[in-house]
Structure formats: structure tokens, C-alpha cells
Design a protein around this motif. Structure first.
Motif, mmCIF file in Angstrom:
data_model
loop_
_atom_site.group_PDB
_atom_site.id
_atom_site.type_symbol
_atom_site.label_atom_id
_atom_site.label_comp_id
_atom_site.label_asym_id
_atom_site.label_seq_id
_atom_site.Cartn_x
_atom_site.Cartn_y
_atom_site.Cartn_z
ATOM 1 N N PRO A 1 0.830 -1.215 0.000
ATOM 2 C CA PRO A 1 0.000 0.000 0.000
ATOM 3 C C PRO A 1 0.860 1.259 0.000
ATOM 4 C CG PRO A 1 -0.838 -1.593 1.586
ATOM 5 C CD PRO A 1 0.472 -2.135 1.095
ATOM 6 N N GLY A 2 0.362 2.284 -0.693
ATOM 7 C CA GLY A 2 1.079 3.547 -0.760
ATOM 8 C C GLY A 2 2.084 3.616 -1.890
ATOM 9 N N MET A 3 2.132 2.548 -2.722
ATOM 10 C CA MET A 3 3.045 2.523 -3.858
ATOM 11 C C MET A 3 2.270 2.269 -5.138
ATOM 12 S SD MET A 3 6.213 0.183 -2.515
ATOM 13 C CE MET A 3 6.657 -0.114 -4.214
ATOM 14 N N SER A 4 2.850 2.704 -6.233
ATOM 15 C CA SER A 4 2.348 2.339 -7.552
ATOM 16 C C SER A 4 3.565 2.150 -8.441
ATOM 17 C CB SER A 4 1.427 3.428 -8.108
ATOM 18 O OG SER A 4 2.179 4.580 -8.455
ATOM 19 N N ALA A 5 3.335 1.923 -9.714
ATOM 20 C CA ALA A 5 4.452 1.731 -10.632
ATOM 21 C C ALA A 5 5.324 2.967 -10.741
ATOM 22 C CB ALA A 5 3.926 1.341 -12.009
ATOM 23 N N ASP A 6 4.748 4.138 -10.479
ATOM 24 C CA ASP A 6 5.513 5.370 -10.695
ATOM 25 C C ASP A 6 5.504 6.331 -9.513
ATOM 26 O OD1 ASP A 6 2.920 6.219 -10.807
ATOM 27 O OD2 ASP A 6 2.949 6.781 -12.918
ATOM 28 N N SER A 7 5.060 5.884 -8.335
ATOM 29 C CA SER A 7 5.045 6.806 -7.195
ATOM 30 C C SER A 7 5.163 6.063 -5.869
ATOM 31 C CB SER A 7 3.758 7.634 -7.191
ATOM 32 O OG SER A 7 2.639 6.815 -6.896
ATOM 33 N N GLN B 1 3.977 7.156 -1.951
ATOM 34 C CA GLN B 1 3.328 8.174 -1.129
ATOM 35 C C GLN B 1 3.844 8.078 0.305
ATOM 36 O OE1 GLN B 1 -0.814 9.359 -1.925
ATOM 37 N NE2 GLN B 1 -0.998 7.388 -2.966
ATOM 38 N N LEU B 2 4.276 9.209 0.834
ATOM 39 C CA LEU B 2 4.852 9.285 2.177
ATOM 40 C C LEU B 2 4.044 10.279 2.997
ATOM 41 C CD1 LEU B 2 8.483 9.373 0.865
ATOM 42 C CD2 LEU B 2 7.424 7.449 2.043
ATOM 43 N N GLY B 3 3.664 9.872 4.202
ATOM 44 C CA GLY B 3 2.771 10.670 5.018
ATOM 45 C C GLY B 3 3.492 11.543 6.022
ATOM 46 N N VAL C 1 2.052 13.342 1.444
ATOM 47 C CA VAL C 1 0.636 13.395 1.808
ATOM 48 C C VAL C 1 0.561 13.851 3.263
ATOM 49 C CG1 VAL C 1 -1.510 12.085 2.024
ATOM 50 C CG2 VAL C 1 0.142 11.477 0.255
ATOM 51 N N THR C 2 -0.193 14.908 3.552
ATOM 52 C CA THR C 2 -0.229 15.455 4.910
ATOM 53 C C THR C 2 -1.615 15.341 5.529
ATOM 54 O OG1 THR C 2 -0.687 17.690 4.113
ATOM 55 C CG2 THR C 2 1.621 17.091 4.430
ATOM 56 N N GLU C 3 -1.621 15.208 6.824
ATOM 57 C CA GLU C 3 -2.832 15.314 7.643
ATOM 58 C C GLU C 3 -2.477 16.200 8.827
ATOM 59 O OE1 GLU C 3 -5.954 14.446 7.788
ATOM 60 O OE2 GLU C 3 -6.192 13.114 6.060
ATOM 61 N N ALA D 1 -2.623 6.935 7.418
ATOM 62 C CA ALA D 1 -2.147 5.585 7.106
ATOM 63 C C ALA D 1 -3.065 4.876 6.126
ATOM 64 C CB ALA D 1 -2.018 4.772 8.396
ATOM 65 N N ARG D 2 -4.346 5.165 6.212
ATOM 66 C CA ARG D 2 -5.321 4.444 5.381
ATOM 67 C C ARG D 2 -5.584 5.129 4.040
ATOM 68 N NH1 ARG D 2 -7.218 0.236 8.147
ATOM 69 N NH2 ARG D 2 -7.275 0.292 10.428
ATOM 70 N N ARG D 3 -4.853 6.177 3.711
ATOM 71 C CA ARG D 3 -5.129 6.861 2.438
ATOM 72 C C ARG D 3 -4.780 6.040 1.199
ATOM 73 N NH1 ARG D 3 -4.300 13.315 2.848
ATOM 74 N NH2 ARG D 3 -4.951 13.070 0.697
ATOM 75 N N PRO D 4 -3.810 5.167 1.095
ATOM 76 C CA PRO D 4 -2.811 4.807 2.098
ATOM 77 C C PRO D 4 -1.481 5.507 1.812
ATOM 78 C CG PRO D 4 -2.842 3.149 0.394
ATOM 79 C CD PRO D 4 -3.822 4.230 -0.042
#
Length: 533
Positions: free
Chosen positions: A164-170, A172-174, A215-217, A233-236
Motif C-alpha cells: 500500500p502507498g506505492m504504484s508503478a511510478d510513485s 506516497q509518504l505521510g 501526503v499530509t494530515e 495511514a489508510r489513504r494509504p
């Protein structure tokens, strides 16, 4: 020619995206509940259902808890095997196990393809589909039928999923920050540092062609911190960066542990959570708990203070009580018994009355814990001024970050000694590290406020980028954790050397204890102290 090159690039990008959709398991999808239970069993040897799991090892069938020899310890987090000690574990990914024409093992043993039943038999009885005995290094496991079904369900996708939080090209860090995040606020400047650092990485092509996305909260109040962290965490997100947790670090750490989200932060929390062994939590620098324990160790080792009456003056808050108890336990390691914990109201206490009470008890050594929010007169300077008025000259020990910028405003005439603990000092900045940060700071036009926090955030981003690159193209949360555990004496030019390990989650395990000349306000000494355990 330019158009042709652009067209080719577009075609390659489109083809890559298509392959990620068509090839099984390469595009991330949420694990089913059963697969998630099987993943826990595979990685840890522990049943998510609470059932016993046992392993029988070697020719003598030595019985061990499954947690001692989980599947992943040999076959790896991706199921492809990790040669070790002359043993070459098999590739147990499902496409490999179920080849239509069967498999020839590294020992030239041949067998037909596995199916679910054959795999269960191999795990329990230690035999392949042809009836051959598996290598004696392969444990046999005893577990409940329902746990076996969970494990097999996960083995069908092991090594074929993206976390979770990954894709082929990104990736995501919270980041969890206080609200509102104005540009010059604490949260605002930290956010700006991470955004700028990620922009530099992304401008150079990212990490293995994956761009880093922040990614911010935000949480407006202490009671909202854990809920905000869970939303994040669940965005994820793949991992959590240095969260500003407002004293809720333990709760946030436990949440990240339960969700298996790595957390890499610059500073441990107020009450010493940096000392925890949560597997997914890493801190670069010592929080207040380690700082205060270092002060206790230093005081016990100098001037025979352990023979004198001492007190821990702490706010009557949950965090203050916890920190005072931690310090008292540290004093006990030195057989320091003449030490008393005294609570005060951080919003409504008279420093003169506190000083009188301490003086009447003949206290010579005072550990003063300042709360984050307090009446101005209850800053350490107010306490020192009251001590000067009453002719009381103790040795006072404080956490430097909690004390803030009060040293230049010290009350003149205070006759006692002053000692502050800091997780890092300007001496940790190498010429190269300082120049690197200054260039980064100027290039992005960052704020001049909270500079030490900016440096800590920059060091955190630098460590994370290094770990992501070391983890390789086949990135996962487990690989990131393993890579961070291997960090040893890492010199980043900005902090003390950083070392982590399976049983160590604090990179710089200790604090500088700094003596202050009360006449000039200058540092008179600085000693690195790693807390006794």
C-alpha cells in the motif's frame, strides 16, 4: 526526430502501464482478509487467529515456536529464497511452484507441480508432490487447518504484490503536522523541507523511476492526533515521516505497528517512546525521555551527587508523571535512593513556594521537567530567579529543547550549576553537511524559523531516500525496515552518527549534557552520554 523520440517515450510509458495491469500481481491491490492473516503467519510465524504454531527442525525434530523460524526467515519477504550458511532455500512463489511441467530443485530433485493440497502436505510433512523428502533444513510446521488455509492463500500472491502507498511510478509518504500549517509555523516549515527535498529527487528522475509524493494530515488538538494518523495511514501511505504527535507518540507508534506502516522520524516523543522496540518505528535523535535519562546518568557519575538529596520536579500531567517515573527508574540503576518526585500544576503554581519546599528538603540536585505549555513564571528561568531570591543554589538539570531559548535570559546572580541535555549540537554539523543544507535552503527559499527542526527533517528525508534506494526496485515495507536495521555509523554531516539494529530503533542513542556558565551564559562543557540500561 524530436517528435519520433517523444512518441517512443510515450509508447514505452503506455506499454509499461499496460503490462502492469495485465501481468498478475504487479499492480497493487488490497490483500483479502485471509491473505493478510496468511501474510502475518508467513512473516512472523504467529497465527493472526491466536492459535499455536510450532516448528520441527532438523533430523531430531527439535520443537520450536513458529515465531523462531518463520517462513520469511529463509524464503525471504518475497518468497524467492535467501542463500545462507550453504543452504539455498527454494523459490516458493506460486508461478514457480505451479509450473505445468514441474520443477527441478537445486539438488536435482524433480517433482510435478504443486497444488494447494500438495503445498499443505509439504509444509506439514516435509515432502514434495513426488514423495521426495525436502531438505532437512526445511522445518515442518504444525498449525490449525484454518491457519494453513490462510498461509496457502497468501503464498499464492507472495512476491507478486506491491505494498500500500506505492504504484508503478510513485511512493506516497505521510506527514502528520499541527493545524493550521501556516508557512512559518512549525508544521509549515517541516512540510516545506520535505516538499523541497522530494522535488529535488523527483527532478532527478525519482527513485527507480518512482516519484516521491508527500501526503499530509493535520491535527488541531492533542485528542485528534491518533485519528489523523489513522486517516493518513489508510489513504494509504507507504511510510510515515517525522510526525508531530503532541505527546501521543506511543499511541501513534502502536497504530503504525498494527497497520505495518514504517515510521521514520527525526526525534523521539516527549515521554521517551524512542526507547520502544516497535518494529516499524525508527528515530534519528533522542527524545525527552532519553535526554532526561542521560542527565540522571551524568549527575550520578559526577560530584558524588547520588549521595546528596535530589528531587524530580515534574508537571502533574500524564506525560510528566511518566517521564518522572522513567527518571526515577534510571536513578535506581545507580542505587540512587535519596531522590523524590514532586508534582506541580503547570498552569497555577507559585515558583517561590516550590523553591521554599525544595530548600526545606535540603535538595541539592534538581531535575526540572518543564511542560510544553506553562505559565511564564514556571519556565526554568522563573524557578532560578526564585532560587536566587531565597539564596538557594542547587545544581539544576533540564532538557534543552523543553527549556527553549531561555539561556540568554538567565537570571543574573543564580549561584547554582546549570546542565542541559540536547540530542544534537552545532558541532555535529560537518563543513560539508552545513554547506549542503545551506545550499538546499537557499535554493528553495525556505523559512528562517525553526532551523534546527528543519535540519532534523532534512536529515530524516536524506536517510529515507538512502534506504529507499538501497531497498532496490522491488521495494516493500519489509525491505525498508530490514535496510534501516542494517544502518551502522551512518555519517550524514548533520547529526551524530546513526546506528539502528533489530533491537535498536534510536539512531543516536544518547544526548549531550552541556554545562552552562551562569555568569556568561556560555557552554562550559559538553559530554555525550548514552543512557545506562
Amino acid at each position: 526526430m524530436v517528435t519520433e523520440t517523444a512518441d517512443r517515450r510515450w509508447l514505452l510509458k503506455a506499454l509499461s502501464a499496460l503490462l502492469l495491469v495485465l501481468l498478475p500481481g504487479l499492480a497493487w491491490s488490497e490483500l483479502t482478509e485471509q491473505q493478510a492473516r496468511g501474510q502475518k503467519l508467513y512473516l512472523s510465524g504467529i497465527s493472526a487467529r491466536g492459535n499455536p504454531v510450532e516448528a520441527y527442525v532438523g533430523g531430531q525434530s527439535v520443537r520450536l515456536p513458529g515465531s523462531v523460524v518463520p517462513c520469511a526467515s529463509c524464503h525471504g519477504e518475497d518468497g524467492r529464497g535467501r542463500p545462507e550458511g550453504g543452504v539455498i532455500p527454494s523459490d516458493i512463489t506460486w508461478p514457480r511452484l505451479t509450473k505445468a511441467y514441474g520443477v527441478t530443485s537445486t539438488s536435482n530433485r524433480r517433482h510435478p507441480p504443486y497444488d494447494e493440497t500438495a503445498l499443505s502436505v509439504a509444509i506439514v510433512e516435509g515432502g514434495d508432490p513426488a514423495g521426495n523428502r525436502l531438505d532437512s533444513a526445511m522445518p515442518r510446521y504444525a498449525m490449525a487447518t484454518e491457519d494453513m488455509a490462510d498461509l496457502v492463500a497468501y503464498l499464492k500472491v507472495v512476491g507478486q504484490t506491491i505494498d500500500p502507498g506505492m504504484s508503478a511510478d510513485s511512493i506516497q509518504l505521510g506527514l502528520l503536522i499541527p493545524a493550521p500549517a501556516a508557512p512559518d509555523s512549525l508544521g509549515g516549515v517541516i512540510k516545506a523541507v520535505y516538499e523541497a527535498y522530494f522535488a529535488d529527487i523527483n527532478g532527478a528522475g525519482g527513485i527507480y523511476n518512482r516519484k516521491l509524493q508527500l501526503v499530509t494530515e493535520s491535527a488541531a488538538a492533542e485528542g485528534e492526533v491518533v485519528a489523523a494518523a489513522e486517516r493518513l495511514a489508510r489513504r494509504p501511505v507507504f511510510a510515515l515521516l517525522g510526525a508531530v504527535t503532541g505527546g501521543q507518540g506511543a499511541a501513534v507508534g502502536a497504530l503504525m505497528e498494527s497497520l505495518k506502516v514504517p515510521s521514520i522520524g527525526p526525534l523521539g516523543d516527549y515521554a521517551g517512546e524512542a526507547d520502544s522496540l516497535d518494529r516499524y518505528s525508527f528515530y534519528l535523535l533522542a527524545g525527552t525521555g532519553v535526554q532526561q535519562r542521560s542527565l540522571v546518568d551524568y549527575a550520578a557519575a559526577t560530584a558524588k551527587r547520588a549521595d546528596a538529596a535530589a528531587a524530580i520536579l515534574h508537571p502533574r500531567t500524564a506525560a510528566g508523571e511518566k517521564l518522572a517515573a522513567l527518571m526515577a527508574s534510571q536513578a535506581a540503576l545507580h542505587h540512587w535512593t535519596a531522590i523524590e518526585r514532586i508534582g506541580y500544576d503547570p498552569r497555577d503554581s507559585d515558583p517561590r513556594m516550590l523553591v521554599k519546599a525544595l530548600r526545606d528538603k535540603n535538595v541539592e540536585t534538581l531535575f526540572f521537567i518543564e511542560p510544553a505549555e506553562r505559565a511564564p513564571e514556571l519556565a526554568w528561568t522563573g524557578l532560578a530567579a526564585a532560587a536566587r531570591e531565597q539564596g538557594w543554589a542547587p545544581a539544576m538539570f533540564l532538557s534543552g529543547p523543553l527549556a527553549g531559548h531561555g539561556i540568554p535570559d538567565r537570571p543574573s546572580g543564580f549561584g547554582g550549576e546549570l546542565f542541559f541535555a540536547y540530542p544534537t549540537l552545532p558541532r555535529d554539523l560537518s563543513p560539508e553537511g552545513l554547506r549542503e543544507f545551506q545550499q538546499f535552503h537557499r535554493r528553495h527559499g525556505l523559512s528562517g524559523r525553526h532551523l534546527q527542526l528543519q535540519i532534523s527533517a532534512y536529515a530524516t528525508a536524506k536517510l529515507l531516500a538512502r534506504a529507499l534506494k538501497t531497498s532496490g526496485r522491488n521495494l516493500s515495507r519489509e525491505k525498508l525496515v530490514a535496510v534501516l536495521e542494517d544502518v551502522y555509523q551512518y555519517q550524514n554531516g548533520l547529526t551524530p552518527p546513526l546506528t539502528f539494529g533489530p533491537n535498536r530503533r534510536l539512531g543516536a542513542d544518547g544526548a549531550y549534557v552541556v554545562g552552562v556558565d551562569t555568569d556568561s551564559g556560555r557552554f562550559s562543557s559538553a559530554n555525550w552520554v548514552a543512557p545506562l540500561r
